[in-house]
Design a protein around this motif. Structure first.
Motif, short mmCIF file in Angstrom:
data_model
loop_
_atom_site.label_atom_id
_atom_site.label_comp_id
_atom_site.label_asym_id
_atom_site.label_seq_id
_atom_site.Cartn_x
_atom_site.Cartn_y
_atom_site.Cartn_z
N UNK A 2 0.85 -1.18 0.00
CA UNK A 2 0.00 0.00 0.00
C UNK A 2 0.89 1.24 0.00
N UNK A 3 0.32 2.31 -0.52
CA UNK A 3 0.97 3.60 -0.46
C UNK A 3 0.26 4.41 0.62
N UNK A 4 1.04 5.12 1.41
CA UNK A 4 0.51 5.82 2.58
C UNK A 4 0.82 7.31 2.49
N UNK A 5 -0.18 8.13 2.79
CA UNK A 5 0.01 9.58 2.76
C UNK A 5 -0.58 10.17 4.04
N UNK A 6 0.30 10.80 4.84
CA UNK A 6 -0.14 11.43 6.08
C UNK A 6 -0.55 12.88 5.84
N UNK A 7 -1.41 13.37 6.70
CA UNK A 7 -1.80 14.78 6.68
C UNK A 7 -2.27 15.16 8.07
N UNK A 8 -2.42 16.47 8.28
CA UNK A 8 -2.98 16.95 9.54
C UNK A 8 -1.99 17.54 10.51
N UNK A 9 -0.71 17.49 10.18
CA UNK A 9 0.28 18.07 11.08
C UNK A 9 0.20 19.58 11.08
N UNK A 22 -3.96 9.23 7.88
CA UNK A 22 -3.07 8.50 6.99
C UNK A 22 -3.96 7.74 6.02
N UNK A 23 -3.93 8.16 4.77
CA UNK A 23 -4.76 7.53 3.74
C UNK A 23 -3.94 6.51 2.97
N UNK A 24 -4.53 5.35 2.78
CA UNK A 24 -3.84 4.27 2.08
C UNK A 24 -4.46 4.05 0.71
N UNK A 25 -3.62 3.64 -0.22
CA UNK A 25 -4.09 3.26 -1.55
C UNK A 25 -3.24 2.11 -2.05
N UNK A 26 -3.80 1.36 -2.97
CA UNK A 26 -3.06 0.22 -3.50
C UNK A 26 -3.99 -0.94 -3.80
N UNK A 78 -10.20 3.47 4.05
CA UNK A 78 -8.78 3.14 3.97
C UNK A 78 -7.92 4.19 4.66
N UNK A 79 -8.36 4.58 5.83
CA UNK A 79 -7.69 5.66 6.55
C UNK A 79 -7.52 5.30 8.02
N UNK A 80 -6.37 5.66 8.56
CA UNK A 80 -6.12 5.53 9.99
C UNK A 80 -5.90 6.94 10.55
N UNK A 113 6.44 -0.53 4.82
CA UNK A 113 5.55 0.38 4.11
C UNK A 113 5.34 1.60 5.00
N UNK A 114 5.78 2.77 4.47
CA UNK A 114 5.80 4.00 5.25
C UNK A 114 5.24 5.16 4.43
N UNK A 115 4.63 6.09 5.15
CA UNK A 115 4.29 7.35 4.53
C UNK A 115 5.48 8.29 4.56
N UNK A 116 5.27 9.50 4.04
CA UNK A 116 6.37 10.46 3.95
C UNK A 116 6.53 11.28 5.22
#
Length: 124
Positions: A2-9, A22-26, A78-80, A113-116
């Motif tokens: 999966x690809x992970x993208x964090x937001x909200x910081x 953290x939104x996941x796709x894949x 698909x979000x944590x 598998x890590x986000x940025x």
């Protein structure tokens, strides 16, 4: 995978709150992965913050955040999430989400598998 993208910081005063996403796709279903939040402060090693099992029924927290942070997930989206309350200056770090096909582990070396990452800064 999966690809992970964090937001909200962001920047918040001590005692404030933030919610990270953290939104996941894949191709692989998100519900097959345990999800974990780690953080890394400047000059320090990456450390475990919170983890949640694939179905969401089991959660785990670092002692330093127990009672202040809450991890949750929405498999349909698909979000944590990581709800962070009563933030302290020592919570300042880059926060990363990570996925693992099996149980939650606190060792970041067990994840591939890590986000940025997303920066959280807490001012005093």
């Amino acid at each position: 995978q999966v690809q992970l993208v964090e937001s909200g910081g962001g920047l918040v005063q001590a005692g404030g709150s933030l919610r990270l996403s953290c939104a996941a796709s894949g191709r692989t279903s998100f519900s097959l992965y345990a999800m974990t939040w780690f953080r890394q402060a400047p000059g320090k090693e990456r450390e475990f913050v919170a983890g949640i099992s694939r179905g969401g029924g089991t959660t785990s927290y670092a002692d330093s955040v127990k009672g202040r942070f809450t991890i949750s997930r929405d498999n349909a989206k698909s979000t944590v999430y990581l709800q962070m309350n009563n933030l302290k200056p020592e919570d300042t770090a880059v926060y990363y989400c990570a996925a693992r096909a099996r149980a939650i582990l606190t060792d970041p070396r067990q994840y591939d598998m890590w986000g940025q990452g997303t920066q959280v800064t807490v001012s005093s």
